[in-house]
Design a protein around this motif. Structure first.
Motif, PDB file in Angstrom:
ATOM      1  N   ILE A 141      -3.417  16.880  10.097  1.00  0.00           N
ATOM      2  CA  ILE A 141      -2.834  16.061   8.782  1.00  0.00           C
ATOM      3  C   ILE A 141      -4.031  14.777   8.702  1.00  0.00           C
ATOM      4  O   ILE A 141      -4.548  14.576   9.426  1.00  0.00           O
ATOM      5  CB  ILE A 141      -1.449  15.072   9.211  1.00  0.00           C
ATOM      6  N   LYS A 142      -4.023  14.341   7.437  1.00  0.00           N
ATOM      7  CA  LYS A 142      -4.976  13.514   7.006  1.00  0.00           C
ATOM      8  C   LYS A 142      -4.114  12.719   5.965  1.00  0.00           C
ATOM      9  O   LYS A 142      -3.564  13.153   5.098  1.00  0.00           O
ATOM     10  CB  LYS A 142      -6.273  13.859   6.372  1.00  0.00           C
ATOM     11  N   PHE A 143      -4.142  11.450   6.102  1.00  0.00           N
ATOM     12  CA  PHE A 143      -3.461  10.189   5.234  1.00  0.00           C
ATOM     13  C   PHE A 143      -4.786   9.831   4.235  1.00  0.00           C
ATOM     14  O   PHE A 143      -5.611   9.652   4.709  1.00  0.00           O
ATOM     15  CB  PHE A 143      -2.617   9.346   5.851  1.00  0.00           C
ATOM     16  N   THR A 144      -4.342   9.744   2.920  1.00  0.00           N
ATOM     17  CA  THR A 144      -5.160   8.740   2.166  1.00  0.00           C
ATOM     18  C   THR A 144      -4.311   7.556   1.718  1.00  0.00           C
ATOM     19  O   THR A 144      -2.991   7.479   1.978  1.00  0.00           O
ATOM     20  CB  THR A 144      -5.460   9.606   0.940  1.00  0.00           C
ATOM     21  N   CYS A 145      -5.055   6.437   1.250  1.00  0.00           N
ATOM     22  CA  CYS A 145      -4.305   5.302   0.958  1.00  0.00           C
ATOM     23  C   CYS A 145      -4.534   4.515  -0.221  1.00  0.00           C
ATOM     24  O   CYS A 145      -5.731   5.008  -0.839  1.00  0.00           O
ATOM     25  CB  CYS A 145      -4.618   4.219   1.978  1.00  0.00           C
ATOM     26  N   ALA A 175       0.851  -1.171  -0.123  1.00  0.00           N
ATOM     27  CA  ALA A 175       0.011   0.056   0.006  1.00  0.00           C
ATOM     28  C   ALA A 175       0.821   1.318  -0.031  1.00  0.00           C
ATOM     29  O   ALA A 175       1.931   1.118   0.564  1.00  0.00           O
ATOM     30  CB  ALA A 175      -0.976   0.061   1.268  1.00  0.00           C
ATOM     31  N   SER A 176       0.263   2.307  -0.596  1.00  0.00           N
ATOM     32  CA  SER A 176       1.201   3.737  -0.406  1.00  0.00           C
ATOM     33  C   SER A 176       0.207   4.650   0.152  1.00  0.00           C
ATOM     34  O   SER A 176      -1.087   4.693   0.014  1.00  0.00           O
ATOM     35  CB  SER A 176       1.377   4.078  -1.884  1.00  0.00           C
ATOM     36  N   PHE A 177       0.701   5.293   1.245  1.00  0.00           N
ATOM     37  CA  PHE A 177      -0.038   6.621   2.028  1.00  0.00           C
ATOM     38  C   PHE A 177       0.381   7.770   1.545  1.00  0.00           C
ATOM     39  O   PHE A 177       1.882   7.916   1.158  1.00  0.00           O
ATOM     40  CB  PHE A 177       0.161   6.360   3.574  1.00  0.00           C
ATOM     41  N   ASP A 178      -0.220   8.720   1.409  1.00  0.00           N
ATOM     42  CA  ASP A 178      -0.130  10.076   0.971  1.00  0.00           C
ATOM     43  C   ASP A 178      -0.651  11.227   1.850  1.00  0.00           C
ATOM     44  O   ASP A 178      -1.682  10.927   2.384  1.00  0.00           O
ATOM     45  CB  ASP A 178      -0.756  10.330  -0.534  1.00  0.00           C
ATOM     46  N   MET A 179       0.064  12.109   2.388  1.00  0.00           N
ATOM     47  CA  MET A 179      -0.319  13.017   3.351  1.00  0.00           C
ATOM     48  C   MET A 179      -0.919  14.179   2.680  1.00  0.00           C
ATOM     49  O   MET A 179      -0.476  14.796   1.584  1.00  0.00           O
ATOM     50  CB  MET A 179       0.733  13.479   4.142  1.00  0.00           C
ATOM     51  N   GLU A 180      -2.178  14.483   2.855  1.00  0.00           N
ATOM     52  CA  GLU A 180      -3.094  15.479   2.210  1.00  0.00           C
ATOM     53  C   GLU A 180      -2.584  16.867   2.869  1.00  0.00           C
ATOM     54  O   GLU A 180      -2.487  17.905   2.099  1.00  0.00           O
ATOM     55  CB  GLU A 180      -4.611  15.240   2.344  1.00  0.00           C
ATOM     56  N   SER A 181      -2.907  17.066   4.329  1.00  0.00           N
ATOM     57  CA  SER A 181      -2.568  18.632   4.649  1.00  0.00           C
ATOM     58  C   SER A 181      -1.714  18.527   5.875  1.00  0.00           C
ATOM     59  O   SER A 181      -1.269  17.463   6.338  1.00  0.00           O
ATOM     60  CB  SER A 181      -4.048  18.580   5.473  1.00  0.00           C
TER      61      SER A 181
END
Length: 298
Positions: free
Chosen positions: A197-201, A73-79
């Motif tokens: 922060i908020k992470f998406t996946c 999986a890859s996680f991306d930080m939004e804010s």
């Protein structure tokens, strides 16, 4: 001097080829200040989870040898916003090398992060939150924040869903898990750790996962395909890029919230106030029908 310019960078490895909002900040009023601050922040921007580029990532992940199946999986930080964290964690002796104290250092950070002006569709906007993707400070901000927190987050993570492997490039993280059910548990865990922060996946699909400019495959052994080796017909790629660009611009103008950048920019851009003597309804945000009274950048 000129305002920044908002444009979209197509992500050809993502479904439906979305655009990532980028603000070109070269020659803006705070561009040099942002560049100056990068080495000032650098002591806060490294740890053993960071990978420097896709070559280092490929070497690291292909060296792994798990006996049991794993889920990628890859996680991306939004804010993200980290001014106080950065100010509070740099020693005065380090700031002295650059002729700064904490008061002036904080003012410079706020100037480069809070007051970025950019143009879009012949209108001017001011960024009110986050650090723009395209700013010299963007990678340093993300690394400073995550380097400060991720060690503790991983050490405190419950063992039942803790990732087997964790590597990060700025705010993009590649993770390996024992089971697919662990991915969302870890995502919820990270999103509970800090209010800013908020992470998406994105999970693997058909045993493949795009990460940086590579495609990671997981068929009994982990292998890497460089994106550059995936051939896309030039005519198709050009047409797809143009279609995607038009579509995302229409979406941006219709709903500015949907245009937010994974790295915090631009999110809910504020309207530049009208000039003296002008009616207040002459300005507009990306979602409004009215023209700004501020003339477009030359």
């Amino acid at each position: 001097m000129r305002p920044g310019v908002l444009y979209g960078l197509p992500k050809f490895h993502k479904p439906n080829i979305p655009l990532g909002p980028i603000i070109s900040s070269i020659d803006t009023f705070n561009y040099n200040a942002a560049k100056f601050l990068v080495p000032v922040i650098s002591p806060l921007t490294s740890n053993h989870y960071i990978i420097d580029n896709s070559t280092a990532f490929a070497k690291d992940i292909t060296s792994l040898n798990y006996q049991n199946p794993v889920t990628m999986a890859s996680f991306d930080m939004e804010s993200l916003f980290t001014t106080e964290l950065i100010v509070n964690n740099l020693d005065i002796s380090h700031l002295d090398k650059f002729g700064l104290d904490k008061v002036h250092f904080r003012k410079l950070l706020e100037l480069t992060a809070h007051h970025s002006v950019f143009s879009f569709d012949d209108c001017l906007f001011m960024q009110t939150d986050g650090v723009a993707m395209g700013s010299s400070l963007g990678p340093s901000y993300a690394n400073a924040f995550l380097c400060h927190h991720e060690q503790d987050w991983l050490e405190q993570c419950p063992l039942e869903f803790k990732p087997l492997h964790y590597r990060r490039y700025i705010d993009d993280t590649c993770l390996l898990f024992k089971h697919s059910s662990h991915v969302n548990l870890f995502l919820d865990y990270l999103n509970s750790k800090h209010p800013s922060i908020k992470f998406t996946c994105e999970m693997q699909k058909d045993n493949e996962l795009p990460f940086l400019d590579t495609m990671v495959t997981n068929n009994n052994a982990i292998t890497i395909i460089a994106m550059a080796s995936i051939k896309i017909p030039i005519a198709f790629a050009k047409r797809r890029k143009e279609e995607t660009y038009r579509r995302v611009l229409i979406q941006t103008k219709g709903n500015p919230v949907e245009a937010r950048s994974p790295r915090g920019a631009p999110r809910g851009p504020s309207r530049i106030p009208p000039q003296d003597g002008a009616s207040g309804d002459q300005g507009r945000t990306l979602g409004g029908p009215l023209r700004s009274n501020v003339p477009p950048a030359g």
